[in-house]
Design a protein around this motif. Sequence first.
Motif, mmCIF file in Angstrom:
data_model
loop_
_atom_site.group_PDB
_atom_site.id
_atom_site.type_symbol
_atom_site.label_atom_id
_atom_site.label_comp_id
_atom_site.label_asym_id
_atom_site.label_seq_id
_atom_site.Cartn_x
_atom_site.Cartn_y
_atom_site.Cartn_z
ATOM 1 N N UNK A 245 0.821 -1.202 -0.067
ATOM 2 C CA UNK A 245 0.037 -0.111 0.077
ATOM 3 C C UNK A 245 0.862 1.152 0.044
ATOM 4 N N UNK A 246 2.145 1.182 0.033
ATOM 5 C CA UNK A 246 3.073 2.478 -0.307
ATOM 6 C C UNK A 246 3.245 3.114 1.118
ATOM 7 N N UNK A 247 2.684 2.596 2.224
ATOM 8 C CA UNK A 247 2.879 3.252 3.628
ATOM 9 C C UNK A 247 4.264 2.857 4.171
ATOM 10 N N UNK A 248 4.598 4.114 4.978
ATOM 11 C CA UNK A 248 6.005 3.901 5.481
ATOM 12 C C UNK A 248 6.189 2.702 6.289
ATOM 13 N N UNK A 249 7.003 2.063 6.279
ATOM 14 C CA UNK A 249 7.563 1.022 7.418
ATOM 15 C C UNK A 249 8.718 1.359 8.258
ATOM 16 N N UNK A 250 9.601 2.538 7.620
ATOM 17 C CA UNK A 250 10.680 2.725 8.383
ATOM 18 C C UNK A 250 10.921 4.301 8.034
ATOM 19 N N UNK A 251 11.293 5.288 8.724
ATOM 20 C CA UNK A 251 11.579 6.778 8.423
ATOM 21 C C UNK A 251 13.036 6.794 7.875
ATOM 22 N N UNK A 252 13.164 7.980 7.637
ATOM 23 C CA UNK A 252 12.480 9.334 8.020
ATOM 24 C C UNK A 252 11.404 9.818 7.191
ATOM 25 N N UNK A 253 11.046 9.077 6.245
ATOM 26 C CA UNK A 253 9.752 9.351 5.396
ATOM 27 C C UNK A 253 8.604 9.315 6.410
ATOM 28 N N UNK A 254 7.376 10.173 6.466
ATOM 29 C CA UNK A 254 6.396 10.149 7.328
ATOM 30 C C UNK A 254 4.912 9.973 6.321
ATOM 31 N N UNK A 255 5.181 10.357 5.159
ATOM 32 C CA UNK A 255 4.018 10.077 4.281
ATOM 33 C C UNK A 255 4.221 8.862 3.374
ATOM 34 N N UNK A 256 3.198 8.341 2.764
ATOM 35 C CA UNK A 256 3.289 7.189 1.973
ATOM 36 C C UNK A 256 3.515 7.419 0.642
ATOM 37 N N UNK A 257 4.041 6.524 -0.183
ATOM 38 C CA UNK A 257 4.255 6.853 -1.450
ATOM 39 C C UNK A 257 2.620 6.990 -2.221
ATOM 40 N N UNK A 258 2.631 7.980 -2.991
ATOM 41 C CA UNK A 258 1.338 7.985 -3.697
ATOM 42 C C UNK A 258 1.221 6.946 -4.787
ATOM 43 N N UNK A 259 -0.035 6.522 -4.687
ATOM 44 C CA UNK A 259 -0.425 5.185 -5.594
ATOM 45 C C UNK A 259 -0.583 5.807 -7.054
ATOM 46 N N UNK A 260 -0.199 4.995 -8.032
ATOM 47 C CA UNK A 260 -0.193 5.206 -9.316
ATOM 48 C C UNK A 260 -1.234 4.373 -9.717
#
Length: 144
Positions: free
Chosen positions: A117-132
């Motif tokens: 689902x593109x969700x963050x599993x480990x940071x530093x990112x806090x937002x998921x990858x946008x779905x295409x």
Amino acid sequence: MTSATPRPTAGPDRRTVIAAAGAAGLTVALAACGSGDDSGSDAAGSGSAGDSLARTADIPEGGGKIFKDEGVVVTQPSAGTYKAFSAKCTHQGCAVGSVADGVIVCPCHNSHFSVADGSVKQGPATAPLPERKISVSGDEIKLA
């Protein structure tokens, strides 16, 4: 006739040299973090709808494949299920670098995203990858 003793010309002092080297290194590091291809700066990327990306056999189960030119990563989280996400990390815009073992990895700061689902599993990112949006027809995967 007297001759003048040559004096060495004053060059930059040690602090100046170190500061300049540090500034150059910082510039390179910051450029690397933000140097993702900005030609597709929106979530839709630069690929055209209907373009064939791959065959289903090209996308490993539990992994995926990155399509740099299109700015998209296609994954197969479970057998026969295909997902697509922007290939631009939401942390600082670096291009993601690999997909394996259920995660999409950004090489710049080691953010990990779920292939499901593109969700963050480990940071530093806090937002998921946008779905295409993609379409799967037979064994062909296309941008929708």
